[in-house]
Design a protein around this motif. Structure first.
Motif, short mmCIF file in Angstrom:
data_model
loop_
_atom_site.label_atom_id
_atom_site.label_comp_id
_atom_site.label_asym_id
_atom_site.label_seq_id
_atom_site.Cartn_x
_atom_site.Cartn_y
_atom_site.Cartn_z
N ILE A 299 -23.90 11.62 -43.20
CA ILE A 299 -25.26 13.33 -43.05
C ILE A 299 -25.55 13.41 -42.28
N MET A 300 -24.89 14.93 -42.01
CA MET A 300 -24.93 16.19 -41.16
C MET A 300 -26.53 16.07 -40.90
N THR A 301 -27.53 15.86 -39.30
CA THR A 301 -28.60 15.56 -39.87
C THR A 301 -29.67 17.09 -38.74
N GLU A 302 -28.56 17.83 -38.20
CA GLU A 302 -29.28 19.09 -38.07
C GLU A 302 -28.01 19.62 -37.29
N PHE A 303 -28.30 20.96 -37.47
CA PHE A 303 -27.62 21.86 -37.00
C PHE A 303 -27.74 23.08 -36.93
N CYS A 304 -28.43 24.92 -35.63
CA CYS A 304 -28.34 25.77 -36.24
C CYS A 304 -27.87 26.65 -35.05
N SER A 305 -27.62 27.76 -34.74
CA SER A 305 -27.15 29.18 -34.50
C SER A 305 -27.81 28.67 -32.58
N MET A 306 -28.61 28.58 -32.60
CA MET A 306 -29.36 28.27 -31.21
C MET A 306 -29.85 29.62 -30.67
N GLU A 307 -29.62 30.85 -31.87
CA GLU A 307 -30.42 32.32 -31.32
C GLU A 307 -31.16 32.62 -32.43
N GLU A 308 -31.02 34.34 -32.03
CA GLU A 308 -32.36 35.15 -33.32
C GLU A 308 -32.01 34.52 -34.56
N ASN A 309 -32.56 34.07 -35.37
CA ASN A 309 -32.52 33.61 -37.15
C ASN A 309 -33.03 34.57 -37.77
N GLY A 310 -31.57 35.11 -38.70
CA GLY A 310 -32.39 35.91 -39.72
C GLY A 310 -31.53 37.42 -39.79
N LYS A 311 -29.95 36.73 -38.99
CA LYS A 311 -29.10 37.40 -38.77
C LYS A 311 -28.06 37.19 -40.54
N GLU A 312 -27.73 38.30 -40.61
CA GLU A 312 -26.82 38.58 -42.47
C GLU A 312 -26.34 37.42 -42.14
N GLU A 313 -25.47 37.41 -40.90
CA GLU A 313 -23.49 37.09 -40.94
C GLU A 313 -23.96 35.56 -40.83
N TYR A 314 -25.22 35.10 -40.73
CA TYR A 314 -25.68 34.01 -40.15
C TYR A 314 -24.78 33.29 -41.22
N MET A 315 -25.76 33.75 -43.07
CA MET A 315 -25.70 32.91 -44.34
C MET A 315 -24.14 32.51 -44.34
N THR A 316 -23.60 33.23 -44.92
CA THR A 316 -21.70 32.47 -45.02
C THR A 316 -21.38 31.55 -43.78
N GLY A 317 -21.95 31.95 -42.65
CA GLY A 317 -20.99 31.48 -41.53
C GLY A 317 -21.75 30.04 -41.74
N LEU A 318 -23.03 29.69 -42.20
CA LEU A 318 -23.75 28.06 -42.97
C LEU A 318 -22.77 27.85 -44.07
N ALA A 319 -22.71 28.78 -44.86
CA ALA A 319 -22.04 28.26 -46.38
C ALA A 319 -20.23 28.07 -45.94
N HIS A 320 -19.98 28.17 -45.10
CA HIS A 320 -18.66 28.69 -44.72
C HIS A 320 -18.83 26.05 -43.83
N ILE A 321 -19.64 26.74 -42.94
CA ILE A 321 -19.39 24.63 -42.41
C ILE A 321 -19.74 23.82 -43.32
N MET A 322 -20.50 24.47 -43.82
CA MET A 322 -20.94 22.92 -45.43
C MET A 322 -19.78 23.03 -46.11
N GLN A 323 -18.84 23.84 -46.28
CA GLN A 323 -17.42 23.89 -47.43
C GLN A 323 -16.83 23.21 -46.05
N VAL A 324 -16.32 23.33 -45.29
CA VAL A 324 -15.67 22.18 -44.14
C VAL A 324 -16.69 20.96 -44.47
N GLY A 325 -17.70 20.66 -44.13
CA GLY A 325 -17.68 18.88 -44.48
C GLY A 325 -17.97 18.34 -45.77
N PHE A 326 -18.04 19.04 -46.40
CA PHE A 326 -17.64 18.08 -47.76
C PHE A 326 -16.66 18.75 -48.63
N THR A 327 -15.86 18.64 -47.68
CA THR A 327 -14.08 19.20 -48.24
C THR A 327 -13.68 18.04 -46.90
N ASP A 328 -12.73 18.09 -46.20
CA ASP A 328 -12.48 17.02 -44.85
C ASP A 328 -14.10 16.66 -44.49
#
Length: 709
Positions: A299-328
Motif C-alpha cells: 500500500i502506498m500510504t502517502e504522497f503529494c506534490s509538496m507544492e501549491e495545490n489545485g493546479k490543473e496539471e496535477y490531476m493527470t499526474g496523480l492518475a498516471h502515478i496510480m496507473q504505474v503503481g497498479f500495473t508495474d
C-alpha cells in the motif's frame, strides 16, 4: 512528510483513423488474466481536523458527503496522537471517522500511523525533531536507551506497550484501526513530530527491525490485533525500502508500505516526479518483483506534490502515478496525503472555516486531484482485482480492474498528450458498456459522457469506462467481500430520451425546420441531430417565433413529469455560443428555460429544470433561438427518483401487487409486461429472465425501482 483458464473474451478499444489533430490509439483488456487484489483507495485525515468540525452544519455535512460518499473512500489514514495519553482521543477525529462510517460502513477501513513516540520515550524529551530552529541530533530523536529491554539496546517494549494502549483507546472511541504503521517515515529528519529508526539498531539509533519484533509480540496479545504495515520510508529511491526490508523479518509484517517523495530515477524531486510519473516505474517494479502478494499487500500510504495545490496539471499526474503503481508496481492500495487541508487549499479538498486563518466564510474547494482519485475509488471496490491491460499510442496509459464476482470491469484511461485521442467504443465479449465519466484539464471534471460507438479522449484527460455482465461462467470468480455501492445504477436515476450514438432516427422531430442526422465528426462526436433554428431575433416584427420540436418517446412518456432535470448535449452551428430557449409543447411549461448554452468549440451539457413540470403533462420539447442552429447528440432526464446505490434501494410494492405492470430498462425500453406479482420475488427483486442490474417497474399508480440479481 506533510505529513488460466484463458477466456477468449478480450476487451479492446480500437483506434479510429488518425486525423491531423487527433491521434489514434488502442487499449486491450483481458478479463481472465487477473493480478493482485485491491485493498482500497483513500487519503489522510491527519491535520486540520478541528477546521472540519468547526464548519457550520450544512457545509460540514456537504464536506462529509463529498469526501466519503463522493469518493467512495475505502481507506482513511489517521494519526496516533496519544503521545500524551492523558488528553484522550481527539473528539474531532471521532466525529470525522463517525461521519465516514455513517456513510460507508465497513467499506471504509482505517489505516493509522504514528508520527512520534511519546516525549518520555525519546532522549530529546520532545515529540518534535526541531527546537528553536535547530534539529535535534539523530541520537536524541530516536528511542531512549535501555539496559533491560528484551529486544535490544532501546526502549522497544515500552514503545510497543504504548502503542497497544493507544490502539485500545482508539478502539474504545470507535476508531479501531484495521492497519497500523508504528512509525511514519522512520528515515526522515523533521521539524514536526518524528522518531528516527535505522533499519537495525546501532550505537546511536534504535532499529526498525527490533521495534517491529516488539510490536508484533505485543499487538498479538490483543483479541483482534490490527495488521501491521511497514516500513513506510520517505521514498523508494536509492533502494531505501529494500534497505529496511533486508534488516527485518518480514514474517512480522502483514503488508508493506512506502511513500513516494523520492524515486531515485530521473529528476529526484517530489514535484518533478509528480509531473514525471514514469520516474516511479522502475523503482516500483523493483519492489514489486520481490515483495507483495494478496497475503502481504503493498500500500502506498502517502504522497503529494509538496507544492501549491489545485493546479490543473496535477490531476493527470496523480492518475498516471496510480496507473504505474497498479500495473508495474503491483499496488494493492493507494492513499493520497491530504483528504482535506485548511485555508481553502488541499490536495483533494480545501477547507475554509469562517473566521479561521484568512477565511471569511465556510467553504469547501474541490481540487483537480480529487477527480483523479475519484476515477479509481468511485468505480473500483475492495476485493476487485487488477486485470491485464495494454495500451498502444504515445501518451496513453491504462489500467483495468475486475470485480470479485466478475460481473463488472472498470478501465481507467489517461491521455497525457497535448492533443486528443480517438477510440472506438469499448467492446468486451459478454460485457456491456454501461457508464463512462471523464475529467479534462482546464475543463469539466467527473462529467458523465455518453456510452457511444466512439469516444474522444481530450488532451490531458482521464476517462473511466464501466462494463457489466451476468455471464460469468467462463471466469474464475470469487465471493464479493462487500455489496458494491457502485453499479451502473449510478445513472439509475437517468432516463435516456435520445442518444444518437445508438440510433440514427430523427423521426420524432417536427416543427418549423427539417432535422437531419449528422455523421461528420465535430469535436470528437460523429453521431448527432442537425437542428436548424431561426437565425433571427425571435418574436421581433421581422421574425416570428419558430420552433424545432422533439417528441418524447412513448416508453419514456412520463419523464418530464417524474424527473427533475433535462440534460441536453449540444454544439453550436455558429462560430460563437448559441443560446437556446427550451420549453414544452402539448401544454405550457411553468418554468420556461432561457439561454441554454450550446458551445462553439466543444460540446456543452446544458440543464433544464423540470421540478415544476409534474402536473403539466408536457410530451414534447421545443427549441427556439436567434442562432442559425445546433447539433444535439443526446437528451437525458435525470433525478427520476430513487437511490443511486443499489444496496440502499427500498422496494415496497405491496399496495398494487395484482396490478398490470410494465418493466423498463434504464434507457426507457419496455422489457416485460404482465401482472406485477409475476415479476417479483418475495424480497422485492425481479424474478424475470433479465440481465443483472436495475429496472423501473410501473403500474397505473406507482413507479419504483427493482433489482435483478
Amino acid at each position: 512528510m506533510k505529513s488460466n483458464f484463458r477466456m477468449a473474451a478480450i476487451a479492446t478499444i480500437s483506434a479510429l483513423a488518425a486525423t491531423t489533430m487527433t491521434q489514434a490509439a488502442s487499449i486491450t483488456v483481458d478479463p481472465s488474466a487477473t493480478k493482485q487484489q485491491i485493498i482500497g483507495f483513500g487519503a489522510g485525515s491527519v491535520y486540520y481536523q478541528n477546521w472540519i468540525t468547526a464548519l457550520g452544519t450544512t457545509t460540514q455535512e456537504a464536506l462529509y458527503d463529498t469526501a466519503f460518499t463522493g469518493l467512495n473512500l475505502s481507506l482513511l489514514r489517521v494519526g496516533n496522537w496519544l503521545q500524551d495519553e492523558s488528553k484522550g482521543v481527539s473528539k474531532d477525529d471521532i466525529k470525522i471517522v463517525t461521519a465516514g462510517k455513517k456513510r460507508l460502513g465497513s467499506h471504509m477501513k482505517i489505516e493509522m500511523s504514528s508520527w512520534s513516540a511519546p516525549a518520555s520515550l525519546k532522549p530529546s524529551g520532545d515529540i518534535n525533531g526541531k527546537k528553536d530552529g535547530v534539529f535535534y541530533p539523530g541520537k536524541s530523536s530516536t528511542l531512549k536507551a535501555s539496559s533491560s529491554d528484551p529486544y535490544g539496546k532501546y526502549a522497544y517494549r515500552e514503545f510497543a506497550s504504548w502503542w497497544k494502549r493507544s490502539y485500545q483507546a482508539y478502539e474504545a472511541a470507535g476508531i479501531a484501526p484495521d492497519y497500523i504503521s508504528f512509525q511514519n517515515e522512520p528515515d526522515m529528519f523533521a521539524e514536526y513530530e518524528e522518531t528516527l529508526f535505522t533499519p537495525t539498531e546501532n550505537d546511536t539509533s534504535a532499529g526498525y527491525a527490533q521495534a517491529l519484533r516488539a510490536m508484533r509480540d505485543t499487538m498479538n496479545t490483543l483479541a483482534n490485533p490490527p495488521k501491521i504495515l511497514g516500513p513506510e520510508p520517505l521514498g523508494i529511491g536509492y533502494t531505501n525500502f529494500q534497505k529496511y526490508m533486508k534488516a527485518l523479518d518480514d514474517k512480522n509484517l502483514d503488508g508493506y508500505a512506502y511513500h513516494l517523495y523520492h524515486a531515485g530515477d530521473g529528476n529526484d524531486n517530489s514535484l518533478a516526479n509528480y509531473m514525471s510519473p514514469e520516474n516511479f516505474r522502475s523503482p516500483m517494479k523493483a519492489i514489486a518483483s520481490s515483495y507483495g502478494s494478496d497475503a502481504r499487500p503493498i500500500i502506498m500510504t502517502e504522497f503529494c506534490s509538496m507544492e501549491e495545490n489545485g493546479k490543473e496539471e496535477y490531476m493527470t499526474g496523480l492518475a498516471h502515478i496510480m496507473q504505474v503503481g497498479f500495473t508495474d508496481g503491483k499496488l494493492n492500495g493507494y492513499i493520497a496525503w491530504e483528504l482535506f487541508w485548511g485555508e481553502g487549499k488541499g490536495q483533494l479538498i480545501g477547507v475554509c472555516t469562517k473566521g479561521w486563518g484568512s477565511c471569511t466564510e465556510d467553504q469547501i474547494n474541490i481540487s483537480p486531484e480529487y477527480h483523479a482519485m475519484r476515477h479509481y475509488s468511485k468505480f473500483v471496490n475492495p476485493g476487485w482485482r487488477v486485470v491485464s491491460s495494454t495500451s498502444e499510442g504515445n501518451g496513453l496509459y491504462a489500467v483495468a480492474f475486475r470485480s470479485a464476482d466478475c460481473d463488472s470491469i472498470t478501465v481507467v484511461a489517461i491521455n497525457e498528450n497535448s492533443s486528443s485521442l480517438s477510440l472506438n467504443a469499448p467492446s468486451v465479449n459478454g460485457y456491456n458498456a454501461v457508464y463512462a465519466v471523464q475529467s479534462v484539464e482546464n475543463g469539466s471534471k467527473s462529467k458523465d459522457i455518453a456510452t457511444s460507438v466512439s469516444y474522444s479522449l481530450p488532451a490531458n484527460s482521464i476517462t473511466t469506462f464501466v462494463y457489466t455482465t451476468s455471464n460469468t461462467a467462463a471466469l474464475s470468480c470469487e465471493d464479493s467481500p462487500i455489496v458494491d455501492p457502485y453499479k451502473p445504477a449510478d445513472v439509475g436515476d437517468t432516463i435516456v430520451l435520445i442518444d444518437y450514438a445508438t440510433t440514427n432516427t430523427v423521426s420524432n422531430w417536427s416543427g418549423d425546420f427539417t432535422v437531419t442526422y449528422g455523421t461528420k465528426a465535430i469535436d470528437g462526436v460523429s453521431s448527432y441531430a442537425t437542428v436548424p433554428l431561426a437565425g433571427c431575433e425571435q418574436g421581433s416584427d421581422d421574425c416570428s417565433y419558430q420552433h424545432a420540436i422533439f417528441e418524447v418517446p412513448a416508453n419514456a412518456s412520463d419523464a418530464l413529469a417524474t424527473c427533475s432535470e433535462l440534460v441536453i448535449t449540444m454544439h453550436s452551428q455558429d462560430d460563437t455560443t448559441t443560446y437556446v430557449n427550451v420549453g414544452g409543447a402539448g401544454s405550457e411549461w411553468i418554468s420556461y428555460e432561457y439561454g441554454r448554452q450550446a458551445g462553439s468549440s466543444s460540446w456543452t451539457e446544458s440543464t433544464v429544470d423540470l421540478t415544476n413540470e409534474a402536473e403539466n403533462g408536457s410530451s414534447k420539447i421545443t427549441f427556439n433561438s436567434n442562432g442559425s442552429g445546433v447539433y444535439i447528440s443526446k437528451i437525458i432526464a435525470t433525478g427520476c427518483g430513487g437511490s443511486s446505490a443499489i444496496k440502499n434501494i427500498r422496494t415496497n410494492f405491496a399496495s398494487d401487487m395484482n396490478a398490470t405492470a410494465k418493466v423498463f430498462d434504464l434507457n426507457g425500453n419496455i422489457v416485460w409486461s404482465g401482472n406485477k406479482d409475476q415479476a417479483l420475488n418475495a424480497d422485492g427483486t425481479l424474478r424475470l429472465n433479465l440481465r443483472q442490474g436495475m429496472y423501473l417497474i410501473k403500474t397505473k399508480d406507482t413507479t419504483a425501482k427493482a433489482i435483478k440479481k
